[in-house]
Scaffold this motif. Structure first.
Motif, short mmCIF file in Angstrom:
data_model
loop_
_atom_site.label_atom_id
_atom_site.label_comp_id
_atom_site.label_asym_id
_atom_site.label_seq_id
_atom_site.Cartn_x
_atom_site.Cartn_y
_atom_site.Cartn_z
N GLU A 73 0.83 -1.21 0.00
CA GLU A 73 0.00 0.00 0.00
C GLU A 73 0.86 1.25 0.00
OE1 GLU A 73 -2.99 2.56 -0.26
OE2 GLU A 73 -3.15 0.38 -0.47
N GLN A 77 1.14 4.26 -2.90
CA GLN A 77 1.01 5.69 -2.58
C GLN A 77 2.22 6.49 -3.02
OE1 GLN A 77 -0.02 6.26 1.57
NE2 GLN A 77 -1.63 4.71 1.48
N GLU A 97 -0.30 -8.50 -4.65
CA GLU A 97 0.37 -7.24 -4.28
C GLU A 97 1.40 -6.84 -5.33
OE1 GLU A 97 -0.03 -6.95 0.57
OE2 GLU A 97 1.94 -7.36 -0.32
N ARG A 100 -0.49 -5.16 -8.02
CA ARG A 100 -0.93 -3.81 -7.65
C ARG A 100 0.20 -2.80 -7.79
NH1 ARG A 100 -2.83 -2.55 -2.19
NH2 ARG A 100 -3.37 -0.60 -3.22
#
Length: 311
Positions: A73, A77, A97, A100
């Motif tokens: 995450e 960002q 992940e 992503r």
């Protein structure tokens, strides 16, 4: 031009990154973000928040020196904020992940690398095409003693959601990744019963991997023995390749070539040189790229879940 690096997390990994950057012309530490006020960052500029780091125009590359859980995450960002990203290993807890982070990198047009510095040990002339063959078989052993206290307590190492495991994820990862660089992506992973100090925190892992190339790898990793060994050996129709405690030896026929072991700090420095070039060109780094970590992520997530993996 030297690029500014924001170091996120100032534990053992963060300090190793700082050491790797010392005296490097291509990159330098611009700032450190460490939430634990008890940790001293010395003379290095220290930021007070994640948002402050993302808005700092002097930081071109964010080095995430944090446990695997939750790292994806933050990587997304940082990429969305226009920063390149360098992930500590293991880079993610799942292939989802990885996907992503890769999608965010494409959107941002920014490179992502992984601090799997042992890839730099392999000679540039060592082609995976020579080893990703059905006739190739490989053996891996990693023995690095860690006392029980290393994996116990209130820290992240005792939390499988943060750590992604024990000996396999944090010590075996290096040589497992080298095997993947040479043999490709796994087709099947089969595990013997593991030993654990706590649920999900392994201290001994043994298993067998069949790669999509047809090559096979038998492996065992332990943190319970006082002996220290890191050994990967590949045997194929054209010869053999071994990596023993950092020394790489290839033998084809009667011709043997030895590449002596290099200090780990030097290998980390080479990763940063690759990342600085990648930031300058907007291209993926040639050896420490994230896509190359997809196979090791498949293997480690399988070990963490104690399941049989078949692609």
């Amino acid at each position: 031009m030297s690029i500014g690096v924001g170091i996120v997390g100032f534990g053992a990994a963060g300090r190793q990154h700082v050491t790797a950057l010392e005296g490097l012309d291509e990159a330098h530490v611009a700032a450190v973000l460490e939430q634990d006020t008890a940790i001293d960052t010395g003379h290095l500029p220290r930021l007070s928040s994640w948002q402050e780091l993302l808005s700092d125009q002097h930081i071109a590359l964010v080095a995430l020196c944090l446990p695997p859980g939750g790292r994806a995450e933050l990587a997304v960002q940082a990429l969305d904020a226009g920063k390149a990203v360098l992930l500590e290993k293991p880079p993610a807890v799942s292939v989802t992940e990885i996907d992503r982070i890769t999608a965010a990198a494409r959107r941002a047009g920014m490179p992502v690398g992984v601090m799997l510095q042992h890839r730099m040990r392999l000679p540039a002339t060592t082609s995976s095409a020579k080893w990703a063959l059905p006739a190739v078989t490989a053996v891996l052993e990693v023995a690095r003693f860690r006392p029980p206290a290393h994996f116990r307590g209130a820290g992240w190492r005792s939390d499988p959601a943060s750590a992604l495991g024990g000996i396999a994820a944090h010590l075996g990862v290096h040589y497992l990744d080298l095997a993947c660089q040479l043999l490709g992506r796994p087709r099947a992973v089969r595990l013997a019963p593991a030993r654990e100090l706590a649920p999900g925190i392994d201290t001994r892992v043994t298993g067998h991997i069949e790669f999509r190339s047809g090559a096979t790898l038998a492996f065992t990793m332990t943190a319970e023995s006082p002996a220290r060994s890191e050994r990967l050996q590949l045997f194929g129709p054209e010869g053999s390749l071994s990596v023993v405690d950092g020394t790489v030896t290839t033998q084809v026929g009667e011709t043997e070539h030895v590449v002596p072991a290099r200090p780990t700090a030097e290998l980390r420095r080479r990763v940063y040189q690759e990342m600085a070039d990648a930031v300058a060109t907007g291209q993926s780094p040639p050896r420490c790229h994230l896509e190359g970590a997809r196979p090791i992520t498949e293997i480690l997530s399988t070990i963490a879940q104690r399941t049989k993996f078949e692609a």
